[in-house]
Scaffold this motif. Structure first.
Motif, PDB file in Angstrom:
ATOM      1  N   GLY A  57       0.551  -1.064   0.311  1.00  0.00           N
ATOM      2  CA  GLY A  57       0.402   0.180   0.188  1.00  0.00           C
ATOM      3  C   GLY A  57       1.317   1.457   0.220  1.00  0.00           C
ATOM      4  O   GLY A  57       0.754   1.881  -0.297  1.00  0.00           O
ATOM      5  N   ILE A  82      -3.489  -6.871   1.886  1.00  0.00           N
ATOM      6  CA  ILE A  82      -4.241  -5.791   2.475  1.00  0.00           C
ATOM      7  C   ILE A  82      -4.541  -5.899   3.995  1.00  0.00           C
ATOM      8  O   ILE A  82      -4.171  -4.459   3.960  1.00  0.00           O
ATOM      9  CB  ILE A  82      -5.429  -6.541   1.289  1.00  0.00           C
ATOM     10  CG1 ILE A  82      -5.668  -6.561   0.021  1.00  0.00           C
ATOM     11  CG2 ILE A  82      -6.924  -5.544   1.878  1.00  0.00           C
ATOM     12  CD1 ILE A  82      -4.763  -5.238  -0.607  1.00  0.00           C
ATOM     13  N   SER A  83      -4.086  -6.204   4.908  1.00  0.00           N
ATOM     14  CA  SER A  83      -4.318  -6.033   5.994  1.00  0.00           C
ATOM     15  C   SER A  83      -3.060  -5.732   6.162  1.00  0.00           C
ATOM     16  O   SER A  83      -3.473  -4.519   6.916  1.00  0.00           O
ATOM     17  CB  SER A  83      -3.521  -7.904   7.338  1.00  0.00           C
ATOM     18  OG  SER A  83      -4.733  -8.436   6.369  1.00  0.00           O
ATOM     19  N   ARG A  86      -3.862  -1.749   5.086  1.00  0.00           N
ATOM     20  CA  ARG A  86      -5.079  -1.015   5.871  1.00  0.00           C
ATOM     21  C   ARG A  86      -4.430  -0.542   7.414  1.00  0.00           C
ATOM     22  O   ARG A  86      -4.757   0.843   7.502  1.00  0.00           O
ATOM     23  CB  ARG A  86      -5.943  -2.156   6.313  1.00  0.00           C
ATOM     24  CG  ARG A  86      -6.926  -2.575   5.133  1.00  0.00           C
ATOM     25  CD  ARG A  86      -8.153  -3.164   5.128  1.00  0.00           C
ATOM     26  NE  ARG A  86      -8.918  -3.574   4.056  1.00  0.00           N
ATOM     27  CZ  ARG A  86      -9.572  -4.573   4.225  1.00  0.00           C
ATOM     28  NH1 ARG A  86      -8.877  -5.698   4.939  1.00  0.00           N
ATOM     29  NH2 ARG A  86     -10.754  -4.452   3.075  1.00  0.00           N
ATOM     30  N   ARG A  87      -3.150  -1.880   7.351  1.00  0.00           N
ATOM     31  CA  ARG A  87      -2.943  -1.502   9.303  1.00  0.00           C
ATOM     32  C   ARG A  87      -2.060   0.533   9.032  1.00  0.00           C
ATOM     33  O   ARG A  87      -2.044   0.814   9.361  1.00  0.00           O
ATOM     34  CB  ARG A  87      -1.670  -2.164  10.071  1.00  0.00           C
ATOM     35  CG  ARG A  87      -3.077  -3.348  10.463  1.00  0.00           C
ATOM     36  CD  ARG A  87      -1.739  -3.958  11.400  1.00  0.00           C
ATOM     37  NE  ARG A  87      -0.977  -4.511  11.133  1.00  0.00           N
ATOM     38  CZ  ARG A  87      -1.235  -6.227  10.467  1.00  0.00           C
ATOM     39  NH1 ARG A  87      -1.960  -6.508   9.994  1.00  0.00           N
ATOM     40  NH2 ARG A  87       0.235  -6.934   9.905  1.00  0.00           N
ATOM     41  N   THR A  90      -4.181   3.209   8.099  1.00  0.00           N
ATOM     42  CA  THR A  90      -5.283   3.877   8.932  1.00  0.00           C
ATOM     43  C   THR A  90      -5.915   6.362   9.490  1.00  0.00           C
ATOM     44  O   THR A  90      -6.391   6.048   9.786  1.00  0.00           O
ATOM     45  CB  THR A  90      -4.884   3.812  10.573  1.00  0.00           C
ATOM     46  OG1 THR A  90      -3.873   3.665  11.038  1.00  0.00           O
ATOM     47  CG2 THR A  90      -5.371   2.052  10.593  1.00  0.00           C
ATOM     48  N   GLU A  96      -9.096   3.714   0.672  1.00  0.00           N
ATOM     49  CA  GLU A  96      -9.433   2.248   1.065  1.00  0.00           C
ATOM     50  C   GLU A  96      -8.432   1.537   0.364  1.00  0.00           C
ATOM     51  O   GLU A  96      -8.309   1.405  -0.559  1.00  0.00           O
ATOM     52  CB  GLU A  96     -11.548   2.022   0.357  1.00  0.00           C
ATOM     53  CG  GLU A  96     -11.387   1.836   0.877  1.00  0.00           C
ATOM     54  CD  GLU A  96     -13.546   1.458  -0.025  1.00  0.00           C
ATOM     55  OE1 GLU A  96     -13.844   0.222  -0.397  1.00  0.00           O
ATOM     56  OE2 GLU A  96     -13.575   2.709  -0.165  1.00  0.00           O
ATOM     57  N   PHE A  97      -9.256   0.178   1.005  1.00  0.00           N
ATOM     58  CA  PHE A  97      -8.409  -0.882   0.508  1.00  0.00           C
ATOM     59  C   PHE A  97      -8.974  -2.428   0.381  1.00  0.00           C
ATOM     60  O   PHE A  97     -10.071  -2.298   1.165  1.00  0.00           O
ATOM     61  CB  PHE A  97      -7.481  -2.399   0.846  1.00  0.00           C
ATOM     62  CG  PHE A  97      -5.900  -0.409   1.359  1.00  0.00           C
ATOM     63  CD1 PHE A  97      -4.929  -0.869   0.538  1.00  0.00           C
ATOM     64  CD2 PHE A  97      -5.646  -0.107   2.360  1.00  0.00           C
ATOM     65  CE1 PHE A  97      -4.043   0.260   0.354  1.00  0.00           C
ATOM     66  CE2 PHE A  97      -4.616   1.350   2.100  1.00  0.00           C
ATOM     67  CZ  PHE A  97      -3.561   0.977   1.283  1.00  0.00           C
TER      68      PHE A  97
END
Ligand SMILES: C[S@@+](CC[C@H](N)C(=O)[O-])C[C@H]1O[C@@H](n2cnc3c(N)ncnc32)[C@H](O)[C@@H]1O
Length: 230
Positions: A57, A82-83, A86-87, A90, A96-97
């Motif tokens: 990301g 993706i996890s 996302r982290r 924040t 958005e993922f």
């Protein structure tokens, strides 16, 4: 092999990459070729942008800072990537993922102004279908930008086929252009993006024989293919 099985194989492979920390380390490797690409994309502050195969990301976060009134969606077939993505984001309101394969982008037609994909498209099980999906989700007047280091015209990457543990496609710049045109894109072109990073004196990685070969690979540059939706 059915697409669903191929996507599962990709998921498992890139989940391993994510667990090895590659989602983060790829920023250092890819940023030098992505920066000139971002400049060419002429991203507007209101743009809605999709990053296909966003990995950890880092590029989504970078683009988010350029679209203060827009949004960025990062999509990847690896749920572990993706996890982590996302982290790492924040603190950002406009990102958005989503987990998914390029063969079925979970968004309506005409949703994005720009689509970018970095070092991902040669893994897509059906590259032509992936380009058609990107065309579908782009708005008329929007543009797609695909950047890859593994392509037929650069001889110094051909040996990677022996190292890859999952199927890949080794297409030429002209073949990628053909896929864009068949999907309906206009103003399609390809060009090279060279990596100005100084080459180390010794190379200990597994992708090149030695530092001289890495330098030759970088001189050839990455392949950028782009086109606009009429
Ligand atoms: C070499 S990594 C590059 C990651 C990121 N773009 C970067 O520059 O750091 C390739 C990424 O593409 C994703 N990917 C591969 N095939 C995909 C597909 N069919 N659909 C969506 N993502 C895919 C992988 O899970 C992986 O995260």
């Amino acid at each position: 092999m059915p697409e669903i099985v191929q996507n599962e194989n990709l998921r498992e492979e890139f989940n391993r990459w994510a667990e090895a920390g590659k989602g983060e380390s790829m920023e250092t490797e890819h940023r030098p070729i992505v920066e000139p690409t971002l400049a060419m994309m002429k991203i507007a502050p209101t743009d809605e942008v999709l990053d296909v195969g966003c990995g950890g990301g880092w590029l989504v976060r970078e683009i988010a800072s350029r679209v203060a009134q827009g949004r960025v969606l990062g999509m990847d077939v690896s749920d572990e990537m993706i996890s982590r993505a996302r982290r790492s984001a924040t603190h950002l309101q406009n990102v958005e993922f989503v987990v998914g394969g390029v063969d079925a982008i979970p968004r309506a037609a005409n949703s994005f102004d720009k689509v970018i994909s970095v070092e991902s498209s040669y893994y897509w099980p059906d590259a032509a279908a992936g380009i058609r999906e990107i065309f579908r989700v782009l708005r008329p007047g929007g543009s797609a930008w695909i950047l890859i280091n593994y392509y037929r015209d650069n001889l110094y990457c051909h040996q990677w086929s022996k190292t890859f543990t999952i199927p890949t496609h080794l297409l030429s710049g002209d073949e990628w252009v053909g896929l864009f045109r068949s999907a309906g894109f206009k103003d399609v072109a390809h060009r090279r993006i060279t990596d100005p990073t100084p080459t180390p004196e010794t190379y200990t990685g597994r992708w090149f024989r030695d530092a001289a070969e890495l330098a030759a690979f970088r001189r050839e540059g990455a392949l950028l293919v782009h086109g606009a939706k009429p």
